[in-house]
Write an enzyme that holds these catalytic residues in place. Structure first.
Site, PDB file in Angstrom:
ATOM      1  N   HIS A  53     -10.067 -72.088 -65.221  1.00 36.85           N
ATOM      2  CA  HIS A  53     -10.365 -71.435 -66.491  1.00 36.85           C
ATOM      3  C   HIS A  53      -9.866 -69.987 -66.429  1.00 36.85           C
ATOM      4  O   HIS A  53      -9.759 -69.402 -65.339  1.00 36.85           O
ATOM      5  CB  HIS A  53     -11.871 -71.452 -66.759  1.00 36.85           C
ATOM      6  CG  HIS A  53     -12.407 -72.806 -67.140  1.00 36.85           C
ATOM      7  ND1 HIS A  53     -13.573 -72.980 -67.859  1.00 36.85           N
ATOM      8  CD2 HIS A  53     -11.928 -74.056 -66.907  1.00 36.85           C
ATOM      9  CE1 HIS A  53     -13.800 -74.281 -68.049  1.00 36.85           C
ATOM     10  NE2 HIS A  53     -12.823 -74.952 -67.470  1.00 36.85           N
ATOM     11  N   GLU A  55     -11.245 -67.141 -67.045  1.00 33.25           N
ATOM     12  CA  GLU A  55     -12.126 -66.158 -66.405  1.00 33.25           C
ATOM     13  C   GLU A  55     -12.061 -66.264 -64.882  1.00 33.25           C
ATOM     14  O   GLU A  55     -12.073 -65.252 -64.176  1.00 33.25           O
ATOM     15  CB  GLU A  55     -13.582 -66.369 -66.844  1.00 33.25           C
ATOM     16  CG  GLU A  55     -13.837 -66.250 -68.347  1.00 33.25           C
ATOM     17  CD  GLU A  55     -13.773 -67.604 -69.050  1.00 33.25           C
ATOM     18  OE1 GLU A  55     -12.827 -68.392 -68.780  1.00 33.25           O
ATOM     19  OE2 GLU A  55     -14.661 -67.879 -69.870  1.00 33.25           O
ATOM     20  N   CYS A  81     -17.979 -70.840 -70.501  1.00 31.68           N
ATOM     21  CA  CYS A  81     -18.748 -72.038 -70.136  1.00 31.68           C
ATOM     22  C   CYS A  81     -19.718 -71.654 -69.003  1.00 31.68           C
ATOM     23  O   CYS A  81     -19.643 -70.546 -68.458  1.00 31.68           O
ATOM     24  CB  CYS A  81     -17.792 -73.143 -69.682  1.00 31.68           C
ATOM     25  SG  CYS A  81     -17.155 -72.931 -67.996  1.00 31.68           S
ATOM     26  N   CYS A  84     -18.061 -70.323 -65.707  1.00 33.01           N
ATOM     27  CA  CYS A  84     -17.493 -68.971 -65.801  1.00 33.01           C
ATOM     28  C   CYS A  84     -18.591 -67.925 -65.976  1.00 33.01           C
ATOM     29  O   CYS A  84     -18.508 -66.834 -65.413  1.00 33.01           O
ATOM     30  CB  CYS A  84     -16.485 -68.923 -66.933  1.00 33.01           C
ATOM     31  SG  CYS A  84     -15.016 -69.918 -66.558  1.00 33.01           S
TER      32      CYS A  84
END
Lengths: 148, 148
Positions: A53, A55, A81, A84
Site C-alpha cells: 500500500h 503508506e 486501511c 496502514c
C-alpha cells in the site's frame, strides 16, 4: 495554496503513478520539518503483495532515513486501511492528513477509529478532506474505466 | 503434539532468534497445505523499522511465493498488533493461531477485534492459547532480564 494542500498535491502525483500502472490510485508522502522524507504509491498488483500500500511504501522509505520513530506528518489521498493505520501508529507519525474518505475499509473513523485508541502508546492528530474533490475524482475515474 | 502445537513450536524457534538478537521475542510462521511458506521474527531494533514485526516479515516472504492472496494459517507467538492484524486480513490469511495474549496492543480481541470486522471483505478464524505457557514465559524472561 496552503501547506497541507501543497503536500497533498504531491501525494496526488504519487496516486497518478499508480493509476498509470493500472493500480488503484492511492498516493502518500511523509513530511518532516518541511521536507518530504518518504513517498509511496499503491503497487499491490505490480509487486503482487498485500503489503504494498502507498503508506507502507512511504513509511519504509522514511524509516530508512529516520529510523523506527519516524514522526512528522503523513499525507495520503485516501483514508488508510487498518494495516496502514497501525503502521502509522507504530511509526509514531504525529499528524495524518487525509484526502478522500474510505467508507469500506477506513480505519481513521469510517469503519473503525484506530487513531483514537489511546491504548496504543501513541495517538495521531487527524485532518480530513484536504483536496478531497481531486482525490475522490481520481478514484472514481479509475473504477469507472474498469467497468466500461 | 497436535498439528497446531507443532507449527507454534516452529514460531517459538523464530521468537528465540529475536531474543538472541536482543529483540522482543515474537516469532511467526505461515503454513499452506502442511508446508511452511513464510517465517519471520521481530527485528524492529536491528532493522530500525516500525514495520519489521514477525508477522510482516513472514507475510512478505509468503507473498513472494504465493502472491498477494496468501491464504493458509498464520501462527504467531503473541497476539498481533493492529498493523499486523490488518496485514493478515489484506493477505487473506484464512486462520490465525495465537500463543500468548497481548493485553496492551492486541488487535484480535484484547484491545480491538479487527478479526471480527466483516466490513473488511474477509474474515479470519482465530484460535488462541496454543503453547501459551512457553510463548508467555519467553516474553516474561526477556522483559525481566531488561530490568535486572
Amino acid at each position: 495554496m496552503d501547506r497541507d494542500s501543497f503536500f497533498m498535491a504531491q501525494a496526488l502525483d504519487e496516486a497518478k503513478v499508480s493509476a498509470a500502472m493500472g493500480e488503484v490510485p492511492i498516493g502518500c508522502v511523509i513530511v518532516d520539518e518541511g521536507e518530504i522524507i518518504g513517498r509511496g504509491h499503491n503497487e499491490i498488483e505490480s509487486l503482487d503483495s498485500p503489503l504494498a500500500h502507498a503508506e507502507i511504501m512511504a513509511l519504509d522509505e522514511a524509516a530508512k532515513k529516520k529510523g523506527r520513530r519516524i514522526g512528522g506528518t503523513l499525507y495520503v489521498t485516501v483514508e488508510p486501511c487498518p494495516m496502514c493505520m497501525g503502521a502509522i501508529l507504530n511509526g509514531r507519525i504525529d499528524r495524518l492528513v487525509i484526502g478522500a474518505e474510505n467508507p469500506r475499509f477506513g480505519a481513521a473513523g469510517s469503519v473503525v477509529n484506530l487513531a483514537a485508541f489511546r491504548a496504543f502508546n501513541h495517538s495521531v492528530t487527524v485532518r480530513r478532506g484536504v483536496l478531497q474533490g481531486e482525490c475522490s475524482e481520481l478514484m472514481r475515474t479509475f473504477f469507472k474505466d474498469l467497468r466500461p
